[in-house]
Design an enzyme around this catalytic site. Structure first.
Site, PDB file in Angstrom:
ATOM      1  N   SER A  99       0.760  -1.414  -0.314  1.00 44.25           N
ATOM      2  CA  SER A  99      -0.089   0.351  -0.389  1.00 44.25           C
ATOM      3  C   SER A  99       0.430   0.971  -0.074  1.00 44.25           C
ATOM      4  O   SER A  99       1.257   1.504  -1.015  1.00 44.25           O
ATOM      5  CB  SER A  99      -0.765   0.126   1.576  1.00 44.25           C
ATOM      6  OG  SER A  99      -1.597   1.358   1.153  1.00 44.25           O
ATOM      7  N   ASP A 242      -1.803   6.424  -3.163  1.00 41.61           N
ATOM      8  CA  ASP A 242      -1.136   5.604  -2.797  1.00 41.61           C
ATOM      9  C   ASP A 242      -0.354   4.436  -3.740  1.00 41.61           C
ATOM     10  O   ASP A 242      -0.708   4.548  -4.743  1.00 41.61           O
ATOM     11  CB  ASP A 242      -1.613   5.745  -0.740  1.00 41.61           C
ATOM     12  CG  ASP A 242      -2.501   3.774  -1.323  1.00 41.61           C
ATOM     13  OD1 ASP A 242      -3.375   3.948  -2.654  1.00 41.61           O
ATOM     14  OD2 ASP A 242      -3.116   3.512  -1.137  1.00 41.61           O
ATOM     15  N   ASP A 244      -0.934   1.609  -3.964  1.00 39.51           N
ATOM     16  CA  ASP A 244      -1.510   0.672  -4.670  1.00 39.51           C
ATOM     17  C   ASP A 244      -3.812   1.422  -4.782  1.00 39.51           C
ATOM     18  O   ASP A 244      -4.123   0.027  -5.503  1.00 39.51           O
ATOM     19  CB  ASP A 244      -2.061  -0.663  -3.701  1.00 39.51           C
ATOM     20  CG  ASP A 244      -2.863  -0.769  -2.019  1.00 39.51           C
ATOM     21  OD1 ASP A 244      -2.817   0.849  -2.173  1.00 39.51           O
ATOM     22  OD2 ASP A 244      -3.607  -1.184  -1.764  1.00 39.51           O
ATOM     23  N   ASP A 246      -5.581   2.505  -4.138  1.00 40.47           N
ATOM     24  CA  ASP A 246      -6.980   2.062  -3.445  1.00 40.47           C
ATOM     25  C   ASP A 246      -7.051   3.883  -2.744  1.00 40.47           C
ATOM     26  O   ASP A 246      -8.393   4.018  -2.111  1.00 40.47           O
ATOM     27  CB  ASP A 246      -7.270   1.092  -2.016  1.00 40.47           C
ATOM     28  CG  ASP A 246      -6.231   1.116  -0.916  1.00 40.47           C
ATOM     29  OD1 ASP A 246      -5.471   2.060  -1.189  1.00 40.47           O
ATOM     30  OD2 ASP A 246      -6.674   0.486  -0.009  1.00 40.47           O
TER      31      ASP A 246
HETATM   32 MG    MG Z   1      -3.401   1.576  -0.373  1.00 42.58          MG
END
Ligand code: MG
Length: 456
Positions: A99, A242, A244, A246
């Protein structure tokens, strides 16, 4: 990853790649996850980190050894993989991602069949299998099969487009700057924005797992380049993801970076205007702004503990269509009840198109709050006793004890007092309508906390 008997943190397993998360450890994690699911069909993907392909293949090896079939999606944003699990009716999924952590880290998230991360109880079950080495090895003729599942990013883009008014957004010809931190957000967001009729300028968009452009945590300190670019080229808006993708953090046309509670409040207001009386889910750490908007536009808030998985699970439990976090996570259930940076961006563009307002105008019309934070040192062994004393002292106020103690005062100010999960400190977070009031509250409650601590 700690040396104690746990693997999972608040958002999956995290550790230094090839130091803590070595291939042999990750094969065993794959074995444990595969044993937990038991010969099921699982999606697998990874983010742009240099260790991604190596660790994904290690997970794959462990999963197939237990007889689970692996549908290998390759490199993709977390929300794209989450959507694919649901969309392809798979039994679950595994994502190799850390992440927002720096490039040298990696991690593993485990998904249930609705694309939402598994519960804490399920994590404990996987940990038990892992530490007891209680793996179910399949016989040579029952090994899991590996199939490529390509094209999920295109399906994900199409799914987001079905949730917004593409025509209305397209007519505005917004100019957007996208900063996906050289990671997976770059695989979907620029294409999506172009398909929404936007002119797209990208920075840090080539895939590079060393994250040379900036730190993967999107915050005002790491988004200077994005802010300067938006302003310099006269774009309407900028968005940063960020690692990843999300979470999304936005920059207005003047180069002002907003924390997630401001943009969540914009989405929340528009949502409640269209869905009067709806329930929304947010952690107790969220700004009073969120409560204020919910009160004004007749929404009902379900407060949760801090953590995105908790928000998703609560949304599922109470059938809520919207959730949000101050760190830039917006959960839009008509698409999926998980944080989704590209979905959030599409929603925000739709609101700008519907209202005809610039992002700065949408933020300026919100009630303003002044924020003060501090921490009070408290040895870990005294935290629980202090917590009880805080409860006793403040129980007669308008409080929530879901996670620490949150107190709402009549004049719209509030304070959150919460023990840190990682450091020997208590954190305090105050919001008030004036800076003087915020300073006064933080001073007063700091003293009260220190007095309580001395009495232990
Ligand atoms: Mg994330």
């Amino acid at each position: 990853m700690s040396a104690s008997k746990s693997l999972f943190g608040t958002n999956g397993i995290r550790g230094l790649a090839n130091v803590e998360l070595t291939p042999d450890v990750v094969v065993k994690i794959g074995l444990a996850v595969g044993t937990f699911f038991g010969k099921k069909n699982l999606l697998l993907g990874y983010d742009a980190r240099t260790s991604g392909p190596m660790l994904a293949k290690a997970v794959m090896s462990g999963l197939t050894a237990t007889g689970c079939n692996v549908y290998f999606a390759g490199m993709a944003p977390t929300p794209s993989l989450q959507f694919a699990v649901k969309n392809h009716k798979l039994d679950g999924g595994v994502i190799v991602t850390a992440s927002h952590n720096p490039a040298e880290y990696n991690g593993i998230k485990v998904l249930w069949n609705d694309g939402i991360e598994i519960s804490h109880e399920q994590e404990v079950e996987i940990e038990r299998i892992y530490f007891d080495k209680n793996f179910n090895f399949a016989s040579w003729d029952k090994l899991g099969k590996i199939r490529d599942r390509l094209g999920i990013n295109d399906e994900y883009i199409s799914a987001i487009k079905r949730r917004v008014d593409v025509e209305k957004i397209s007519k505005k010809h917004f100019h957007i700057v996208v900063d996906p931190v050289n990671s997976v957000g770059g695989l979907t967001a620029p294409s999506l924005m172009r398909e929404l009729g936007c002119k797209v300028t990208s920075i840090n968009a080539n895939i590079d797992g060393t994250f040379p452009g900036r730190q993967p945590e999107p915050c005002p300190e790491s988004l200077g380049e994005l802010a300067a670019t938006v302003k310099a080229i006269g774009a309407d808006i900028g968005v940063a993801f960020d690692g990843d993708a999300d979470r999304s953090i936005f920059v207005d046309e003047n180069g002002e970076v907003y924390m997630g509670d401001k943009t969540f409040a914009i989405v929340l207001k528009q949502f409640l205007l269209k869905n009067e009386g709806a329930t929304v889910v947010t952690p107790v750490s969220s700004s009073t702004l969120i409560k204020n908007i919910a009160d004004t536009y007749k929404g009902k808030i379900e407060w949760t503990k801090v953590g995105s998985v908790t928000v998703s699970h609560k949304m599922r439990e109470v059938n809520a269509k919207l959730g949000g976090e101050e760190n830039g996570g917006v959960f839009y259930e008509p698409h999926q009840a998980v944080r989704d940076g590209a979905m959030t961006t599409a929603l925000l563009l739709e609101i700008m198109a519907e209202t005809g307002k610039k992002l700065s105008e949408l933020v300026d019309e919100q009630p303003q709050y002044f924020i003060e934070k501090c921490k009070v040192e408290c040895p870990n062994e005294k935290k629980a006793v202090l917590q009880t004393k805080i409860f006793e002292q403040f129980k007669n106020g308008n409080i929530s004890t879901i996670d620490g103690v949150k107190i709402w005062f009549d004049d719209q100010s509030s304070i959150l007092i919460r023990a840190s999960g990682t450091e020997p400190v208590y954190r305090m977070y105050v919001e008030a309508k004036t800076r003087e009031k915020a300073l006064e509250l933080i001073g007063e409650y700091r003293l009260r906390l220190e007095e309580l601590l001395q009495s232990i």
